[in-house]
Design a protein around this motif. Structure first.
Motif, mmCIF file in Angstrom:
data_model
loop_
_atom_site.group_PDB
_atom_site.id
_atom_site.type_symbol
_atom_site.label_atom_id
_atom_site.label_comp_id
_atom_site.label_asym_id
_atom_site.label_seq_id
_atom_site.Cartn_x
_atom_site.Cartn_y
_atom_site.Cartn_z
ATOM 1 N N PHE A 52 45.157 18.307 90.061
ATOM 2 C CA PHE A 52 45.249 19.384 89.092
ATOM 3 C C PHE A 52 45.990 20.564 89.716
ATOM 4 C CE2 PHE A 52 43.646 23.416 87.483
ATOM 5 C CZ PHE A 52 43.839 23.269 86.123
ATOM 6 N N VAL A 53 46.871 21.171 88.930
ATOM 7 C CA VAL A 53 47.565 22.383 89.350
ATOM 8 C C VAL A 53 47.394 23.406 88.236
ATOM 9 C CG1 VAL A 53 49.793 23.425 89.931
ATOM 10 C CG2 VAL A 53 49.255 21.127 90.729
ATOM 11 N N TRP A 54 46.913 24.598 88.603
ATOM 12 C CA TRP A 54 46.740 25.672 87.629
ATOM 13 C C TRP A 54 48.115 26.155 87.188
ATOM 14 C CZ3 TRP A 54 45.346 31.276 89.251
ATOM 15 C CH2 TRP A 54 45.202 32.084 88.107
ATOM 16 N N THR A 55 48.358 26.068 85.884
ATOM 17 C CA THR A 55 49.636 26.508 85.317
ATOM 18 C C THR A 55 49.393 27.435 84.141
ATOM 19 O OG1 THR A 55 49.784 24.641 83.779
ATOM 20 C CG2 THR A 55 50.823 24.362 85.929
ATOM 21 N N ILE A 56 50.407 28.204 83.821
ATOM 22 C CA ILE A 56 50.417 29.031 82.620
ATOM 23 C C ILE A 56 51.701 28.697 81.881
ATOM 24 C CG2 ILE A 56 50.571 31.375 81.698
ATOM 25 C CD1 ILE A 56 48.962 32.295 84.163
ATOM 26 N N VAL A 57 51.563 28.301 80.627
ATOM 27 C CA VAL A 57 52.736 28.011 79.807
ATOM 28 C C VAL A 57 53.208 29.322 79.193
ATOM 29 C CG1 VAL A 57 53.669 26.698 77.868
ATOM 30 C CG2 VAL A 57 51.865 25.699 79.292
ATOM 31 N N ALA A 58 54.436 29.710 79.523
ATOM 32 C CA ALA A 58 55.000 30.967 79.033
ATOM 33 C C ALA A 58 55.991 30.680 77.908
ATOM 34 C CB ALA A 58 55.703 31.700 80.170
ATOM 35 N N ASP A 59 55.830 31.407 76.814
ATOM 36 C CA ASP A 59 56.807 31.286 75.736
ATOM 37 C C ASP A 59 57.962 32.255 76.005
ATOM 38 O OD1 ASP A 59 55.884 33.833 75.015
ATOM 39 O OD2 ASP A 59 54.767 33.117 73.285
ATOM 40 N N ASP A 60 58.956 32.271 75.129
ATOM 41 C CA ASP A 60 60.139 33.110 75.342
ATOM 42 C C ASP A 60 59.796 34.588 75.464
ATOM 43 O OD1 ASP A 60 61.855 30.948 75.383
ATOM 44 O OD2 ASP A 60 62.327 31.068 73.250
ATOM 45 N N ASP A 61 58.856 35.063 74.650
ATOM 46 C CA ASP A 61 58.461 36.476 74.728
ATOM 47 C C ASP A 61 57.841 36.801 76.087
ATOM 48 O OD1 ASP A 61 59.356 37.063 72.158
ATOM 49 O OD2 ASP A 61 57.387 36.710 71.244
ATOM 50 N N MET A 62 56.976 35.925 76.575
ATOM 51 C CA MET A 62 56.354 36.147 77.885
ATOM 52 C C MET A 62 57.401 36.117 78.999
ATOM 53 S SD MET A 62 52.842 33.910 77.617
ATOM 54 C CE MET A 62 52.339 34.205 79.297
#
Length: 73
Positions: A52-62
């Motif tokens: 497991f790897v902690w990730t954050i999915v960023a959208d275009d605004d982010m």
């Protein structure tokens, strides 16, 4: 990043059992993602054999906001 740095990150992740800094990713297609920040953590996680790897999915605004805040825009 050098292989020695990746090895050091992998050793620390193996000790902790996780990454403490998230990998920022963006979606590039159906079930396809690309690391946009901290991608070296994925390589280190593979070396540490983590499931497991902690990730954050960023959208275009982010992603735009991150660029502004980091001075890249």
């Amino acid at each position: 990043m050098s292989s020695q740095q990746i090895d050091a990150i992998a050793a620390e992740m193996k000790k902790r059992g996780k990454n403490i800094t998230p990998v920022i990713i963006k979606r590039t297609g159906e079930d396809k993602y690309e690391a946009v920040q901290n991608g070296q953590i994925i390589e280190a996680a593979r070396k540490a054999k983590l499931d497991f790897v902690w990730t954050i999915v960023a959208d275009d605004d982010m992603l735009r906001q991150m660029a502004i805040e980091s001075g890249l825009n």
